[in-house]
Design a protein around this motif. Structure first.
Motif, short mmCIF file in Angstrom:
data_model
loop_
_atom_site.label_atom_id
_atom_site.label_comp_id
_atom_site.label_asym_id
_atom_site.label_seq_id
_atom_site.Cartn_x
_atom_site.Cartn_y
_atom_site.Cartn_z
N SER A 1 23.13 -29.46 23.10
CA SER A 1 22.06 -30.17 22.40
C SER A 1 21.59 -29.39 21.18
CB SER A 1 20.87 -30.41 23.34
OG SER A 1 21.21 -31.31 24.35
N LEU A 2 21.42 -28.09 21.33
CA LEU A 2 21.02 -27.25 20.19
C LEU A 2 22.12 -27.23 19.13
CD1 LEU A 2 19.28 -24.27 22.00
CD2 LEU A 2 18.19 -25.92 20.45
N THR A 3 23.37 -27.11 19.57
CA THR A 3 24.49 -27.10 18.63
C THR A 3 24.53 -28.40 17.84
OG1 THR A 3 25.79 -25.64 20.07
CG2 THR A 3 27.01 -26.91 18.45
N SER B 1 15.92 -28.70 9.59
CA SER B 1 15.22 -27.76 10.46
C SER B 1 15.32 -28.23 11.91
CB SER B 1 13.79 -27.63 9.95
OG SER B 1 12.86 -27.88 10.90
N VAL B 2 15.46 -27.28 12.82
CA VAL B 2 15.61 -27.59 14.23
C VAL B 2 14.48 -26.92 15.00
CG1 VAL B 2 17.09 -27.32 16.26
CG2 VAL B 2 18.12 -27.75 14.02
N ASP B 3 13.76 -27.70 15.78
CA ASP B 3 12.70 -27.19 16.64
C ASP B 3 13.28 -27.04 18.05
OD1 ASP B 3 10.53 -26.84 18.37
OD2 ASP B 3 9.22 -28.15 17.19
N ALA B 4 13.54 -25.79 18.44
CA ALA B 4 14.18 -25.53 19.72
C ALA B 4 13.37 -26.09 20.89
CB ALA B 4 14.40 -24.04 19.91
N ALA B 5 12.06 -25.95 20.83
CA ALA B 5 11.21 -26.46 21.93
C ALA B 5 11.36 -27.96 22.06
CB ALA B 5 9.75 -26.07 21.67
N GLN B 6 11.44 -28.66 20.97
CA GLN B 6 11.57 -30.11 21.01
C GLN B 6 12.95 -30.51 21.54
OE1 GLN B 6 11.11 -32.10 17.24
NE2 GLN B 6 10.66 -34.04 18.22
N GLU C 1 22.32 -12.05 23.16
CA GLU C 1 21.64 -10.90 22.55
C GLU C 1 20.15 -10.88 22.87
OE1 GLU C 1 22.43 -11.01 18.36
OE2 GLU C 1 24.57 -10.65 18.65
N VAL C 2 19.52 -12.05 22.90
CA VAL C 2 18.08 -12.08 23.16
C VAL C 2 17.76 -12.23 24.65
CG1 VAL C 2 17.52 -12.93 20.86
CG2 VAL C 2 17.80 -14.58 22.73
N GLY C 3 18.80 -12.33 25.48
CA GLY C 3 18.61 -12.37 26.92
C GLY C 3 18.09 -13.68 27.47
N VAL C 4 18.43 -14.78 26.81
CA VAL C 4 18.02 -16.10 27.29
C VAL C 4 19.27 -16.88 27.68
CG1 VAL C 4 16.88 -18.27 26.73
CG2 VAL C 4 15.97 -16.13 25.82
N VAL D 1 14.69 -18.15 21.41
CA VAL D 1 15.69 -19.19 21.15
C VAL D 1 15.52 -19.72 19.72
CG1 VAL D 1 16.44 -21.53 21.76
CG2 VAL D 1 15.96 -19.86 23.57
N GLN D 2 14.28 -19.94 19.28
CA GLN D 2 14.04 -20.43 17.93
C GLN D 2 14.59 -19.46 16.90
OE1 GLN D 2 12.59 -23.59 17.16
NE2 GLN D 2 13.63 -23.05 15.27
N GLY D 3 14.43 -18.16 17.13
CA GLY D 3 14.97 -17.16 16.21
C GLY D 3 16.48 -17.25 16.09
N VAL D 4 17.14 -17.44 17.23
CA VAL D 4 18.60 -17.58 17.23
C VAL D 4 18.99 -18.87 16.50
CG1 VAL D 4 20.64 -17.93 18.68
CG2 VAL D 4 18.92 -16.23 19.33
N VAL D 5 18.30 -19.96 16.81
CA VAL D 5 18.60 -21.24 16.17
C VAL D 5 18.43 -21.13 14.66
CG1 VAL D 5 17.75 -23.62 15.90
CG2 VAL D 5 18.13 -22.68 18.18
N ASP D 6 17.35 -20.51 14.21
CA ASP D 6 17.11 -20.36 12.78
C ASP D 6 18.20 -19.54 12.11
OD1 ASP D 6 14.80 -21.84 13.04
OD2 ASP D 6 13.45 -20.10 12.99
N ARG D 7 18.63 -18.47 12.78
CA ARG D 7 19.69 -17.62 12.23
C ARG D 7 21.00 -18.39 12.11
NH1 ARG D 7 20.94 -12.65 15.73
NH2 ARG D 7 22.38 -14.07 16.73
N VAL D 8 21.38 -19.09 13.17
CA VAL D 8 22.63 -19.85 13.16
C VAL D 8 22.52 -21.00 12.16
CG1 VAL D 8 24.17 -21.30 14.54
CG2 VAL D 8 23.26 -19.19 15.51
N ASN D 9 21.38 -21.65 12.11
CA ASN D 9 21.18 -22.78 11.21
C ASN D 9 21.29 -22.37 9.75
OD1 ASN D 9 20.69 -25.49 10.69
ND2 ASN D 9 18.48 -25.25 10.70
N SER D 10 20.94 -21.14 9.44
CA SER D 10 20.94 -20.70 8.05
C SER D 10 22.34 -20.61 7.45
CB SER D 10 20.22 -19.35 7.92
OG SER D 10 20.98 -18.32 8.49
#
Length: 73
Positions: A55-57, A65-70, A43-46, A14-23
């Motif tokens: 919330s992530l959006t 920076s976005v911390d997906a776990a947080q 794509e990552v199956g989550v 999820v963090q990888g996806v968030v980082d990609r979209v955030n960029s």
């Protein structure tokens, strides 16, 4: 996936996806961030609930920076 039931592997994915979209979110038209986030999660199956995706959006759209776990915590 129920709330707070994430493996380290899922959070990393999820963090990888968030980082990609955030960029590239700064120049993204409205609605693009959520659509790309959902696509990346598929794509990552989550699978996340609508509230979790929203919330992530929201966090991505606020910038910085976005911390997906947080956010999903």
């Amino acid at each position: 996936m129920s709330d707070s039931t994430f493996t380290d592997e899922q959070i990393t994915a999820v963090q990888g996806v968030v980082d990609r979209v955030n960029s590239y979110q700064e120049s993204a038209p409205e609605g693009t961030v959520e659509a790309n986030l959902r696509e990346g999660l598929t794509e990552v199956g989550v699978e996340l609930g609508d509230d979790q995706v929203r919330s992530l959006t929201d966090a991505i759209e606020k910038g910085g920076s976005v911390d997906a776990a947080q956010v999903l915590g």
